[in-house]
Design an enzyme around this catalytic site. Structure first.
Site, PDB file in Angstrom:
ATOM      1  N   ASP A   8       0.798  -1.246   0.000  1.00 26.90           N
ATOM      2  CA  ASP A   8       0.000   0.000   0.000  1.00 26.90           C
ATOM      3  C   ASP A   8       0.830   1.295   0.000  1.00 26.90           C
ATOM      4  O   ASP A   8       0.521   2.234   0.750  1.00 26.90           O
ATOM      5  CB  ASP A   8      -0.957   0.017   1.216  1.00 26.90           C
ATOM      6  CG  ASP A   8      -1.997  -1.098   1.170  1.00 26.90           C
ATOM      7  OD1 ASP A   8      -1.969  -1.909   0.223  1.00 26.90           O
ATOM      8  OD2 ASP A   8      -2.836  -1.167   2.082  1.00 26.90           O
ATOM      9  N   ASP A  46      -4.545  -0.741  -1.886  1.00 31.36           N
ATOM     10  CA  ASP A  46      -5.826  -0.589  -1.195  1.00 31.36           C
ATOM     11  C   ASP A  46      -6.780   0.057  -2.216  1.00 31.36           C
ATOM     12  O   ASP A  46      -6.426   1.078  -2.827  1.00 31.36           O
ATOM     13  CB  ASP A  46      -5.592   0.320   0.028  1.00 31.36           C
ATOM     14  CG  ASP A  46      -6.536   0.062   1.178  1.00 31.36           C
ATOM     15  OD1 ASP A  46      -6.851  -1.111   1.465  1.00 31.36           O
ATOM     16  OD2 ASP A  46      -6.967   1.054   1.817  1.00 31.36           O
ATOM     17  N   HIS A  48     -10.741   0.839  -2.637  1.00 27.88           N
ATOM     18  CA  HIS A  48     -12.111   0.833  -2.118  1.00 27.88           C
ATOM     19  C   HIS A  48     -13.095   1.498  -3.079  1.00 27.88           C
ATOM     20  O   HIS A  48     -12.806   2.574  -3.620  1.00 27.88           O
ATOM     21  CB  HIS A  48     -12.176   1.601  -0.797  1.00 27.88           C
ATOM     22  CG  HIS A  48     -11.301   1.058   0.288  1.00 27.88           C
ATOM     23  ND1 HIS A  48     -11.359  -0.245   0.718  1.00 27.88           N
ATOM     24  CD2 HIS A  48     -10.344   1.656   1.058  1.00 27.88           C
ATOM     25  CE1 HIS A  48     -10.486  -0.425   1.697  1.00 27.88           C
ATOM     26  NE2 HIS A  48      -9.846   0.706   1.915  1.00 27.88           N
ATOM     27  N   HIS A  52     -17.435   2.951   0.765  1.00 26.89           N
ATOM     28  CA  HIS A  52     -17.001   1.686   1.385  1.00 26.89           C
ATOM     29  C   HIS A  52     -17.377   1.643   2.870  1.00 26.89           C
ATOM     30  O   HIS A  52     -17.352   2.673   3.553  1.00 26.89           O
ATOM     31  CB  HIS A  52     -15.478   1.518   1.225  1.00 26.89           C
ATOM     32  CG  HIS A  52     -14.998   0.164   1.587  1.00 26.89           C
ATOM     33  ND1 HIS A  52     -14.342  -0.097   2.767  1.00 26.89           N
ATOM     34  CD2 HIS A  52     -15.095  -1.009   0.934  1.00 26.89           C
ATOM     35  CE1 HIS A  52     -14.046  -1.391   2.814  1.00 26.89           C
ATOM     36  NE2 HIS A  52     -14.494  -1.961   1.709  1.00 26.89           N
ATOM     37  N   HIS A  81     -10.584   7.035   1.814  1.00 21.92           N
ATOM     38  CA  HIS A  81      -9.205   6.923   1.299  1.00 21.92           C
ATOM     39  C   HIS A  81      -9.159   5.877   0.203  1.00 21.92           C
ATOM     40  O   HIS A  81     -10.012   4.985   0.143  1.00 21.92           O
ATOM     41  CB  HIS A  81      -8.241   6.543   2.434  1.00 21.92           C
ATOM     42  CG  HIS A  81      -8.492   5.170   2.984  1.00 21.92           C
ATOM     43  ND1 HIS A  81      -9.480   4.909   3.900  1.00 21.92           N
ATOM     44  CD2 HIS A  81      -7.911   3.980   2.697  1.00 21.92           C
ATOM     45  CE1 HIS A  81      -9.486   3.620   4.174  1.00 21.92           C
ATOM     46  NE2 HIS A  81      -8.554   3.020   3.457  1.00 21.92           N
ATOM     47  N   LYS A 106      -7.045  -4.904  -3.021  1.00 22.73           N
ATOM     48  CA  LYS A 106      -7.801  -5.431  -1.887  1.00 22.73           C
ATOM     49  C   LYS A 106      -8.684  -4.338  -1.326  1.00 22.73           C
ATOM     50  O   LYS A 106      -8.424  -3.149  -1.532  1.00 22.73           O
ATOM     51  CB  LYS A 106      -6.831  -5.956  -0.812  1.00 22.73           C
ATOM     52  CG  LYS A 106      -5.923  -4.875  -0.276  1.00 22.73           C
ATOM     53  CD  LYS A 106      -4.901  -5.429   0.683  1.00 22.73           C
ATOM     54  CE  LYS A 106      -4.029  -4.345   1.236  1.00 22.73           C
ATOM     55  NZ  LYS A 106      -4.744  -3.292   1.975  1.00 22.73           N
ATOM     56  N   CYS A 151      -1.917  -2.842   7.627  1.00 24.21           N
ATOM     57  CA  CYS A 151      -1.857  -3.770   6.493  1.00 24.21           C
ATOM     58  C   CYS A 151      -0.578  -4.599   6.447  1.00 24.21           C
ATOM     59  O   CYS A 151      -0.617  -5.768   6.064  1.00 24.21           O
ATOM     60  CB  CYS A 151      -2.114  -3.019   5.192  1.00 24.21           C
ATOM     61  SG  CYS A 151      -3.840  -2.468   5.105  1.00 24.21           S
TER      62      CYS A 151
END
Ligand code: VGL
Ligand code: ZN
Length: 197
Positions: A8, A46, A48, A52, A81, A106, A151
């Protein structure tokens, strides 16, 4: 076979980003320099959808950095984010993404967050990374990136539990470090057999 997994390293987790981790951009040069030492380089992102369920803004009367209860357990709520396709979700501009064999995204499931690169936060739904590593004959992983206490921690613990020889280069990570989260993460990784250096 030994893979470097860069967790990330995205604009929203670096200075000026929506969920900035102090010192995030300091580690980019060191990570680029490390890439050549590995049989494979993988990046996580990351990723989203808007609205989310891990965003505080998706819930009534909640603020970022508070815990809520999800069907799969406790979940920290974050500022919006790494929204899919946004500048914040893009990799840090200096990260040498050309060297990556695989980019694994993810957190795209609207109802489940995903700290780990291996399993979503229900600790059951796989991302597919385990199969990728095994079919490439990778048995050893080194993790670097952001954030060490979220993470990186969850990815490293899962990697070790799955039987990969797992190391975290903590000098090439930075932490959110909120309410003891960094101490807890160090304990969890150590208990899982992750080598920290
Ligand atoms: C992360 C919080 C929310 C991380 C991702 O990359 O550590 N933390 N989403
Ligand atoms: Zn996230």
């Amino acid at each position: 076979m030994h893979a470097l997994i860069v967790i990330d390293l995205q604009n929203d987790f670096c200075e000026g980003g929506a969920l900035a981790v102090a010192g995030g951009s300091e580690i980019v040069g060191g990570i680029n320099a490390l890439m050549g030492d590995f049989d494979a380089v993988l990046l996580t992102q990351d990723w989203h959808p808007k609205g989310h369920s891990s965003f505080a803004s998706s819930h009534a009367d909640t603020d970022p950095f508070t815990l809520t209860q999800m069907p799969y357990g406790a979940q920290m709520l974050w500022p919006d984010h790494c929204v899919q396709g946004s500048d914040g979700a893009a990799f840090h501009p200096d990260l040498d993404t050309d060297r990556a064999d695989l980019i694994i995204r993810k957190g795209y499931n609207p109802a489940i967050d995903s700290y780990s690169a291996f399993f979503e936060n229900d600790q059951t739904t796989p991302t597919g990374l385990e199969g990728y590593l095994r079919t490439r004959g990778i048995d050893e992983v080194t993790l670097v990136g952001l954030a060490l206490d979220y993470c990186v921690n969850f990815s490293a613990v899962d990697a070790a539990k799955l039987g990969f020889k797992t190391r975290v280069r903590t000098d090439l990570c930075r932490a959110i470090d909120m309410d003891g989260s960094l101490d807890q993460a160090i304990q969890a990784m150590t208990a899982a057999g992750v080598a920290l250096d």
